[in-house]
Design a protein around this motif. Sequence first.
Motif, mmCIF file in Angstrom:
data_model
loop_
_atom_site.group_PDB
_atom_site.id
_atom_site.type_symbol
_atom_site.label_atom_id
_atom_site.label_comp_id
_atom_site.label_asym_id
_atom_site.label_seq_id
_atom_site.Cartn_x
_atom_site.Cartn_y
_atom_site.Cartn_z
ATOM 1 N N ALA A 50 -34.643 43.299 -42.941
ATOM 2 C CA ALA A 50 -35.928 42.986 -42.337
ATOM 3 C C ALA A 50 -36.239 41.513 -42.333
ATOM 4 O O ALA A 50 -36.910 41.033 -41.463
ATOM 5 N N SER A 51 -35.820 40.785 -43.361
ATOM 6 C CA SER A 51 -36.095 39.358 -43.350
ATOM 7 C C SER A 51 -34.827 38.557 -43.432
ATOM 8 O O SER A 51 -33.771 39.104 -43.359
ATOM 9 N N GLN A 143 -34.245 42.487 -46.739
ATOM 10 C CA GLN A 143 -35.495 42.913 -47.362
ATOM 11 C C GLN A 143 -35.371 42.917 -48.893
ATOM 12 O O GLN A 143 -34.268 43.010 -49.433
ATOM 13 N N LEU A 180 -40.389 38.486 -48.386
ATOM 14 C CA LEU A 180 -41.257 38.377 -47.217
ATOM 15 C C LEU A 180 -42.257 37.253 -47.490
ATOM 16 O O LEU A 180 -43.172 37.402 -48.290
ATOM 17 N N GLU A 182 -44.480 36.038 -45.642
ATOM 18 C CA GLU A 182 -45.798 36.461 -45.178
ATOM 19 C C GLU A 182 -45.727 37.984 -45.079
ATOM 20 O O GLU A 182 -45.082 38.516 -44.178
ATOM 21 N N PRO A 183 -46.351 38.716 -46.022
ATOM 22 C CA PRO A 183 -46.156 40.169 -46.110
ATOM 23 C C PRO A 183 -46.388 40.934 -44.820
ATOM 24 O O PRO A 183 -45.723 41.948 -44.566
ATOM 25 N N VAL A 186 -43.359 41.446 -40.827
ATOM 26 C CA VAL A 186 -42.217 42.251 -41.223
ATOM 27 C C VAL A 186 -41.206 42.351 -40.085
ATOM 28 O O VAL A 186 -41.457 41.920 -38.967
ATOM 29 N N ALA A 190 -40.271 38.430 -39.537
ATOM 30 C CA ALA A 190 -40.095 37.774 -40.842
ATOM 31 C C ALA A 190 -39.356 36.451 -40.731
ATOM 32 O O ALA A 190 -39.462 35.606 -41.611
#
Length: 455
Positions: A50-51, A143, A180, A182-183, A186, A190
Amino acid sequence: MASEAFGGVSAAKGARPPPARLVLPAGRAREAVAFAAGAVAAALALLCSASVLAPTPAPNVVSIPLPASASSSSSSSSTSPAAAAAVGEDPRTFYDDPSLSYSVRGRRVTGWDAKRAAWLRTRGLDPGSAAVARRVVMVSGSQPEPCAGPGGDHLLLRFLKNKLDYCRLHGVELLYNTALLEPSMVAYWAKIPAVRATMLAHPEAEWVWWVDADTVFTDMDFALPLERYAGRDLVVYGWEAEVYEERSWVGLNAGVFLIRNCQWALDLLDAWARMGPAFPEHAAWGRTLRAELAGKPDAEADDQSALVYLLARGPGVARWANRTRLETGYYFQGYWAEIVGRLDGVAAWYAAAERGAAAAAAAGLRRRRAEREHPRYAAARGAALREAGVPGPAGGGQKGWRRPFVAHFTGRCAEGMRRALAFADDQVLRAYGFRRAAPLSDSVVPLPFDYPAAQ
């Protein structure tokens, strides 16, 4: 996050033809690639990625001189009184400004070009020097939590190894992020907080190179042609007609991009981020993107559509488009479905070039050598391939049989991932005297002396 397609192939005179294969029409493949780039969920389900974070080649390494009090031999302790006294005594720079924010939701950074240049000078570096101009930091990552599906973490490890191998061979640092920053930003969003923070943390770097977690460097020889990008601040894989004329939401792929560390880039990242889920305009942007971009099937504001809009339709469009290069001269990122089935053929052309009498340096290329000599031998291999008539541009292209630079996976294809990873790994293992026993084998076999002539 994927991008691209191989088209037709032309055989060069005197070159050994590769095995036959199935070829998708270039247009259909391009659509499939770009669509897959937008439909990131399938890739995330398999890889749980994800990131992201990563860097570049041997000439890109910058040596930052240390203060005299801190430049003692490596045997001295880093906690000695002299070393401790030197910490914090450097000239004050932008880092001492309490209003500086690393967050995409924080205060905008202004005057960055001057601030960065001043920082470089305080470290004894010339902002206009070749050493600084060629410095690249690659950013990739995944992630923070473990993958839910079986095998996901193992694949992520192998994707990471591939990036580490490429960076080591080219003298590059690798920044791999698992947080992350910045939460709310996503999945594909990200990358923007990670790239922005990297610019501030690495003022010594001229470029930040974002590379999605699910990419494979399938040509360990190819280095970024930075000389092509003079006067441009963003390099992304895409097609000018599709972006600027058709305004297609799949006209480019944002899974891999190169962005200059400058004020223009920070401003672009700020504008891009404001279309993301960290900002209240996110839902409205989704509706705008669906209305303005050709073929967009939903009202989801994704990063790729947002970038297309900024370049082709958004406020200040000329400002962004004029300093962006849509790269198609080589496989800056190639769609995996158009690459994996061709890798055996590509390997056959390379082996033939190293065996062939037409390559003046063939015998020299087959010589055993230390891994640290890789860049020199990579350049010689490129010359030998040209002399042998292996068709296609360095870095791969729609036509020809040169290794594709990057293969990008955006769907469920574990076997294809293993094939591409093994293809790249064979290039690395050669310096250690081994290769894989078969394309999908985890076993290795020793290489004979004078390989590949003595196969």
